[in-house]
Design a protein around this motif. Structure first.
Motif, PDB file in Angstrom:
ATOM      1  N   UNK A   1      -6.565  -3.878  -0.427  1.00  0.00           N
ATOM      2  CA  UNK A   1      -7.848  -3.186  -0.415  1.00  0.00           C
ATOM      3  C   UNK A   1      -8.587  -3.461  -1.719  1.00  0.00           C
ATOM      4  N   UNK A   2      -9.885  -3.194  -1.727  1.00  0.00           N
ATOM      5  CA  UNK A   2     -10.686  -3.434  -2.928  1.00  0.00           C
ATOM      6  C   UNK A   2     -10.292  -2.519  -4.080  1.00  0.00           C
ATOM      7  N   UNK A   3      -9.694  -1.376  -3.763  1.00  0.00           N
ATOM      8  CA  UNK A   3      -9.337  -0.415  -4.811  1.00  0.00           C
ATOM      9  C   UNK A   3      -7.946  -0.653  -5.389  1.00  0.00           C
ATOM     10  N   UNK A   4      -7.308  -1.768  -5.028  1.00  0.00           N
ATOM     11  CA  UNK A   4      -5.990  -2.080  -5.553  1.00  0.00           C
ATOM     12  C   UNK A   4      -4.843  -1.533  -4.722  1.00  0.00           C
ATOM     13  N   UNK A   5      -5.159  -0.758  -3.710  1.00  0.00           N
ATOM     14  CA  UNK A   5      -4.136  -0.237  -2.809  1.00  0.00           C
ATOM     15  C   UNK A   5      -3.988  -1.176  -1.606  1.00  0.00           C
ATOM     16  N   UNK A   6      -3.130  -0.786  -0.664  1.00  0.00           N
ATOM     17  CA  UNK A   6      -2.819  -1.679   0.452  1.00  0.00           C
ATOM     18  C   UNK A   6      -2.909  -0.943   1.788  1.00  0.00           C
ATOM     19  N   UNK A   7      -3.141  -1.740   2.841  1.00  0.00           N
ATOM     20  CA  UNK A   7      -3.131  -1.235   4.212  1.00  0.00           C
ATOM     21  C   UNK A   7      -2.043  -1.962   4.998  1.00  0.00           C
ATOM     22  N   UNK A   8      -1.289  -1.202   5.764  1.00  0.00           N
ATOM     23  CA  UNK A   8      -0.345  -1.787   6.713  1.00  0.00           C
ATOM     24  C   UNK A   8      -0.925  -1.648   8.111  1.00  0.00           C
TER      25      UNK A   8
ATOM     26  N   UNK B   1       0.162   2.515  -2.211  1.00  0.00           N
ATOM     27  CA  UNK B   1       0.405   1.807  -3.468  1.00  0.00           C
ATOM     28  C   UNK B   1       1.451   0.716  -3.228  1.00  0.00           C
ATOM     29  N   UNK B   2       1.513  -0.244  -4.129  1.00  0.00           N
ATOM     30  CA  UNK B   2       2.498  -1.322  -4.003  1.00  0.00           C
ATOM     31  C   UNK B   2       3.917  -0.746  -3.952  1.00  0.00           C
ATOM     32  N   UNK B   3       4.162   0.317  -4.721  1.00  0.00           N
ATOM     33  CA  UNK B   3       5.502   0.905  -4.773  1.00  0.00           C
ATOM     34  C   UNK B   3       5.904   1.531  -3.445  1.00  0.00           C
ATOM     35  N   UNK B   4       4.924   1.958  -2.664  1.00  0.00           N
ATOM     36  CA  UNK B   4       5.237   2.609  -1.396  1.00  0.00           C
ATOM     37  C   UNK B   4       5.382   1.635  -0.235  1.00  0.00           C
ATOM     38  N   UNK B   5       4.969   0.383  -0.424  1.00  0.00           N
ATOM     39  CA  UNK B   5       5.016  -0.574   0.691  1.00  0.00           C
ATOM     40  C   UNK B   5       6.427  -0.722   1.245  1.00  0.00           C
TER      41      UNK B   5
END
Length: 245
Positions: free
Chosen positions: A13-20, A63-67
């Motif tokens: 995502x643009x905010x540095x977070x991620x989507x699954x 967050x990357x840590x939660x992926x």
């Protein structure tokens, strides 16, 4: 369980977070699946679960840590990641006669039959239970829409193929292709995909390939695969747990 197809992987995502992106086969989820997703979202602080028009579920704001933990949780819910995304079919259909009062054929049943189809190169394959295009068959790489044809005076379920839909061009509606009995669609589709994979010009889009063949060429390609056998079975369409005539 068996109806759940694949996890397409994290998207930045643009905010540095991620989507699954979770893609249940044909958008179908049972109550335990939904309860599991709710528990996952609650435990990981996800305030929103989004549903797309292409039958996908988006888990956003990770967050990357939660992926890693979230992916393991999804696997425990039998929402596995695709083994080979490049070869996986981008496949869905409407519910057709399984629930729809205006459906002509059971597109949902067809999608289940097509789940194990061979190397599609991630072609977009869409199946609508009638001409209303709820599954957007008219803009797919390979689209199908249900109709009936009279055979010996009785209505037999059929599908019309549509090839080369492309929303990026003004004339992007797919080209109309052959009409085949519903029971023969998996065989014909497999033959079309094989012909597509062995096309002379590998740089061709589905649209260019279909235009090159033309209606006559497509008909010649399909004819030996779709010779109508006048058996009783061809007058029924496979459904979820039974057959509908």
């Amino acid at each position: 369980g068996e109806k759940l197809a694949r996890l397409t992987g994290p998207r930045a995502q643009e905010d540095g977070l991620y989507t699954l992106v979770v893609k249940p086969l044909n958008g179908s989820l049972a109550i335990p699946d939904l309860e599991g997703l709710y528990d996952l979202a609650k435990a990981n602080g996800l305030e929103t679960i989004r549903i797309t028009t292409t039958q996908e579920i988006l888990l956003t704001g990770l967050s990357r840590e939660k992926l890693g933990p979230v992916r393991l949780w999804l696997k425990s819910l039998n929402l596995p990641e695709a083994a080979d995304e490049a070869k996986a079919a981008d496949l869905f259909g409407c519910l057709g006669t399984s629930t729809c009062p205006i459906g002509v054929v059971n597109a949902a049943g067809l999608v289940r039959e097509l789940e194990g189809i061979g190397d599609t190169g991630n072609l977009k394959i869409r199946a609508s239970g009638c001409h209303n295009a709820c599954a957007q068959h008219h803009v797919a790489d390979i689209g199908l829409h249900g109709l009936t044809r009279l055979v010996h005076g009785k209505p037999m379920p059929h599908y019309q193929f549509h090839l080369g839909g492309d929303m990026s061009r003004p004339d992007g509606l797919a080209l109309e292709g052959p009409v085949v009995p519903a029971r023969l669609v998996p065989k014909v589709l497999d033959g079309l995909i094989s012909a597509w994979n062995s096309r002379e010009s590998q740089s061709d889009s589905v649209r260019a390939w279909a235009e090159r063949l033309g209606k006559a060429g497509l008909a010649d390609l399909v004819k030996p695969l779709a010779a109508v056998v006048h058996e009783r079975a061809h007058f029924a369409v496979r459904g979820a747990d039974h057959e509908r005539g």
